[in-house]
Design an enzyme around this catalytic site. Structure first.
Site, PDB file in Angstrom:
ATOM      1  N   ALA A  49       4.108   3.858  -1.480  1.00  0.00           N
ATOM      2  CA  ALA A  49       4.409   4.434  -2.788  1.00  0.00           C
ATOM      3  C   ALA A  49       5.243   3.487  -3.646  1.00  0.00           C
ATOM      4  CB  ALA A  49       5.136   5.768  -2.615  1.00  0.00           C
ATOM      5  N   VAL A  50       6.278   2.888  -3.060  1.00  0.00           N
ATOM      6  CA  VAL A  50       7.125   1.970  -3.828  1.00  0.00           C
ATOM      7  C   VAL A  50       6.398   0.669  -4.114  1.00  0.00           C
ATOM      8  CG1 VAL A  50       9.274   0.643  -3.808  1.00  0.00           C
ATOM      9  CG2 VAL A  50       9.257   2.990  -2.961  1.00  0.00           C
ATOM     10  N   PRO A  88      -0.682  28.480   9.410  1.00  0.00           N
ATOM     11  CA  PRO A  88       0.562  27.952   9.979  1.00  0.00           C
ATOM     12  C   PRO A  88       0.975  26.648   9.292  1.00  0.00           C
ATOM     13  CG  PRO A  88      -0.981  28.562  11.710  1.00  0.00           C
ATOM     14  CD  PRO A  88      -1.739  28.621  10.419  1.00  0.00           C
ATOM     15  N   GLY A  93      10.957  10.628  -1.549  1.00  0.00           N
ATOM     16  CA  GLY A  93      11.955   9.753  -0.955  1.00  0.00           C
ATOM     17  C   GLY A  93      11.529   9.246   0.410  1.00  0.00           C
ATOM     18  N   HIS A 135      14.482  12.687  -8.524  1.00  0.00           N
ATOM     19  CA  HIS A 135      15.744  13.158  -7.957  1.00  0.00           C
ATOM     20  C   HIS A 135      16.612  13.743  -9.079  1.00  0.00           C
ATOM     21  CE1 HIS A 135      14.622  11.394  -4.282  1.00  0.00           C
ATOM     22  NE2 HIS A 135      15.494  10.419  -4.175  1.00  0.00           N
ATOM     23  N   THR A 179       0.806  -1.214   0.000  1.00  0.00           N
ATOM     24  CA  THR A 179       0.000   0.000   0.000  1.00  0.00           C
ATOM     25  C   THR A 179       0.844   1.271   0.000  1.00  0.00           C
ATOM     26  OG1 THR A 179      -0.161  -0.040   2.420  1.00  0.00           O
ATOM     27  CG2 THR A 179      -1.909  -1.151   1.177  1.00  0.00           C
TER      28      THR A 179
END
Length: 339
Positions: free
Chosen positions: A15-16, A184, A163, A244, A13
């Site tokens: 990202a990678v 904020p 990352g 990146h 579940t």
């Protein structure tokens, strides 16, 4: 009919993990059964594989029975704890965390650079995926190293907040939204605000003043390239969601011209040459996002040393820098070692 392989994805579940699943589908990996594994908080979610529903199961020590290959896309602690259970069950682990990368009995693999190292999986049943920043640098530099032998690398990275996974993406998105509304801003994932800022800290600092990411770039590159190259790195988080970027300076034993370097990069596996300065064409994260190749450009001589070159290298850190590399390892594994 080619053999089918039973697959599990730990961290399905995240990202990678989600990107690994997508790459398995797109590259038509010969999957027999597929199992999605995650922590208790993510269990029972319904995901898909090739249009069919797959329920996420809670990860435990007995999750790997009948599995051939396990992709680990989870935190270091999860990989350290559960890779041995997967190996004991007869599965081969392809781990994207940093838990096993520098273990001398675990191969650290970038398929475009050292595919032969995959053979070492038999020692522990684990193959390590390097850090995304290392992967893209090695893919770009391997053809230059083979031609002229790199002696020294100076690299500065400009790393996307993905990352840190989904939590890094969500935090940057939330910070930008809050700032535009005059509200904020909170920082929980990173020690300081990433929105409209550059944060020169990727990982914790060591006693030598370098961060974990900076030391990974040096140590992982030497292990993959199988060479004692002198490497110094500075790693920076920038307010980019995916991709990146790296400014790389190399010094080589033999001279290599910028024209020759462009020729080598242009035909190197895993690379796409994007270098037409007069038409303002060069690698950028917005163009590399979602792509499978490492984009290389701004190649030029460094006249401050005898044999120096500068390069600008960009890749999607989630897709190319983690998922594609892991799936490529699995493809070589079943083609050459698991027939």
């Amino acid at each position: 009919m080619s053999k089918l392989w039973n697959i599990a994805v730990v961290g399905a579940t995240g990202a990678v993990g989600e990107q690994i699943i997508e790459c398995l589908e797109e590259r038509d990996f010969p999957v027999g059964t597929i199992k999605y594994l995650a922590g208790a908080g993510s269990a029972d979610q319904i995901l898909e594989f090739k249009g069919k529903a797959v329920m996420v199961e809670e990860l435990n020590q007995d999750s790997f029975s009948g599995t051939d290959i396990v992709f680990f896309a989870a935190e270091n602690e999860i990989s350290r704890e559960f890779c041995p259970f997967a190996s004991k069950a007869g599965a081969i682990c392809i781990d994207s965390s940093s838990a096993w990368r520098m273990d001398s009995d675990v191969p650290l693999v970038v398929p475009e650079a050292n595919p032969h190292a995959i053979a070492g999986y038999t020692r522990k049943g684990i193959i390590a995926n390097p850090s995304p920043a290392t992967i893209q640098m090695v893919v770009a530099l391997k053809p230059l190293h083979d031609f002229a032998t790199i002696k020294r690398i100076v690299v500065s990275t400009y790393e996307a907040v993905s990352g840190a996974g989904k939590k890094g993406i969500d935090e940057l998105h939330g910070q930008i939204t809050s700032m535009l509304q005059g509200l904020p801003v909170d920082s929980e994932v990173y020690p300081h605000r990433t929105a409209f800022n550059c944060l020169p800290q990727v990982g914790v600092f060591g006693d030598n003043g370098y961060t974990e990411e900076e030391m990974k770039l040096a140590n992982e590159t030497r292990k993959i390239m199988e060479a004692e190259i002198k490497i110094t790195a500075t790693a920076v988080f920038v307010p980019v969601f995916y991709g990146h970027s790296e400014s790389i300076n190399i010094e080589t034993q033999a001279r290599i011209t910028a024209i020759k370097a462009m020729e080598l990069i242009g035909r190197a596996p895993g690379c796409e040459l994007v270098d037409d300065a007069f038409n303002q064409e060069y690698p950028m994260p917005i163009n590399a996002a979602g792509q499978d190749l490492v984009h290389v450009g701004r190649i030029r001589q460094d006249d401050s040393v005898e044999n120096g070159l500068n390069l600008w290298v960009v890749a999607d850190n989630i897709r190319k820098g983690a998922a594609i590399n892991a799936v490529q390892i699995a493809e070589i594994l079943i083609e050459k070692y698991l027939k």
